[in-house]
Design a protein around this motif. Sequence first.
Motif: not given
Lengths: 444, 444
Positions: A193-198, A204-207, A289-290, A313-317
């Motif tokens: 489940i995707p959940m808003r996170a720190e 960055g400001d979106l995760s 993270f722009g 940019g963004g990163s995805y783990g």
Amino acid sequence: MRLSRFFLPILKENPKEAEIVSHRLMLRAGMLRQEAAGIYAWLPLGFKVLKKIEQIVREEQNRAGALELLMPTLQLADLWRESGRYDAYGPEMLRIADRHKRELLYGPTNEEMITEIFRAYVKSYRNLPLNLYHIQWKFRDEQRPRFGVMRGREFLMKDAYSFDLDEAGARRAYNKMFVAYLRTFARMGLKGIPMRAETGPIGGDLSHEFIVLAETGESGVYCDRNVLDLPIPPASVDYDGDLTPIIKEWTSLYAATEDVHDGARFEAEVPADRRVHTRGIEVGQIFYFGTKYSEPMKALVAGPDGAEVTIHGGSYGVGVSRLAGAIIEACHDDAGIKWPEEVAPFRAVILNLKQGGSDTDAACEQLYRDLLAKGVDVLYDDTEQRAGGKFATADLIGIPWQIMVGPKSLAEGKVEVKTRSDGARQMMTPADVVARLGAATSVG
Amino acid sequence: MRLSRFFLPILKENPKEAEIVSHRLMLRAGMLRQEAAGIYAWLPLGFKVLKKIEQIVREEQNRAGALELLMPTLQLADLWRESGRYDAYGPEMLRIADRHKRELLYGPTNEEMITEIFRAYVKSYRNLPLNLYHIQWKFRDEQRPRFGVMRGREFLMKDAYSFDLDEAGARRAYNKMFVAYLRTFARMGLKGIPMRAETGPIGGDLSHEFIVLAETGESGVYCDRNVLDLPIPPASVDYDGDLTPIIKEWTSLYAATEDVHDGARFEAEVPADRRVHTRGIEVGQIFYFGTKYSEPMKALVAGPDGAEVTIHGGSYGVGVSRLAGAIIEACHDDAGIKWPEEVAPFRAVILNLKQGGSDTDAACEQLYRDLLAKGVDVLYDDTEQRAGGKFATADLIGIPWQIMVGPKSLAEGKVEVKTRSDGARQMMTPADVVARLGAATSVG
């Protein structure tokens, strides 16, 4: 694979050091051996699961248009000084000096290195968008490694990095990975489940974190129960098309980790009977993270008007090795593991209940050969162990289809087939077993 | 894969730091990027080759009955103290201290760790023979890393370890790996010649290096020319049967590295016109070392009479990342790489010689889709580059089949097909191209 030739060191006793069920079961099922604190060897059964998880992750990354490469495990400290993270990272970073006293580190993540690769080659907006990923071992020197592969020090991670000309492009890249992750975890039999996170040390400001609900999870989570039943995008999803309707559907329902949880909003938006507050296991996290890395590291491209633009940019783990543990946390019972079919180390196991009996031996050999010929990855328990022990092993290691070949039913031309997921049993002819399991993956 | 969406950073200039042709071509073809001395990132084209090499190695190990697992990159120093190699190994071993000042090292090889795993679980001769292998990144801190992946510091190796009750069993295990290696290198389009060799830091008294002949090789070798034409054992070879006739055939002809070369014997055994003295690249090495590790590390099993027996071991390495370089050293011309089909990053490339022309675009798209549908891993050069540039790129990156789609031949319903290995060209209809390349692997 004949079990008599396989290396499957089952443990009879519960290992004392294992605090959670996945760690306990991975040790007992002969999947894993600890070589140092938080550092594990994957024994053949565990290795097979790890490879299946890795392959699902890879297929869904490729489907979403990401390109695979492979960065080394060791990195130059100087690279991390460029971003300012070398000093900021703290004792979790394993710092190394080589024979010439050059400072290296065992990569805990790869934003700096991929940015260095990008800036070396990509000079024009025409080469964007670009998403590069790898699946490589990482190291984080946890103060107190525990829970087996769930919080190891040396761990296998898929990390993808997107490069776009502007924020709008980067958000499209983010959405592609969001959708790819929904598919990835669903294929493994998980609800991720995707959940808003720190954003933590990545910035960055979106995760979003992708969370598998489990009582044994490391963090508290809050969500709307309806988010658990949303449809997973199909394999035919058009990654070049507009993905925002899918993203909106998933993000309009409340779902947040405790770090960013907003109690007032939760109560305002979610009816009381749909409020879920439980624990969860993070299996993936995505970040926008722009220019956090491209700015200090000068990753610039010429834009359409010729002027230089700092890329976004963004990163995805995805925690590939951690997923083996997470799947067990979600899929087990008192007798052992219940592997979802797509990640099971073997799809089926043949239990010869009277090893050395000419009828059962012949029937098992024939069934084994016929299943292999159909491409079914089958384990044949041809050991001298008694029937009870074979049942226990098959349940412990969690093979989805158990085919029991005993003299009594065989006299009637039948074998007994048990599905591990629900314990259901049925009598079938060997020919029907081959037809059923040989019919591609649509048997689940 | 559409080239417009791929990440293929071709270099126009010859990189100055590259001393040998494989290093130069890997950099120019966008396969590799150096991240530190002897530490490389494998860019998408190089990564695809690496994976194909790895998969061939894996398939032949499995065929020979070896079982795959995966040991971690980092090991405890104490484990190496048990065998006595910790102090003996010298500065090539990368020694590391973690946050708690525990001594670790980045594994250069795994004899100690696999022996530790073996002794933890295997207690009886009934579980023998056993051969366990993994394909994992290793580190050797070379004083002067050079020649790209041929002598890197972080490198990918397949290492297998056999466990047997006595020397006779261990020699059977050795023979299995000997045969598996003959097949492994032949499948990659290489002649990997087994040559008697020194045992070095691994130890023991029996060893063969598998050598690819190349002027640029790092060591001198001597052999009987006839050894180059010996037949490779077929896929149907019975690994449970008697392999000694194959071993005898290969070892009865003179073949030795300069370290163990015996000039007098060479001249006595090999007629003058069959004496080969050239250079070679080591791509694999196998060792029988008896009880060198099992004795100090107490790897014992109960024998048939109940008495404890110290097991006999061997180890078997293949330089997986090094092979990418070795294959290029053996397979290239002035224009670039000439990949053997089984390890080529793509099997075919479609060159659209008039990008934007409606006929050529339509024909290329159709051909691309038809080849993909047949399971052919095809690259489509759909970039705006001119025809001359597309030819040069296709030759440089060495794709075995080049399919050139130009307006003139297309008007006659044909495309031109060039095979990179011999430069032969022929005109074919697109349908014939699909039929030819779609016919499994028997097209080479």
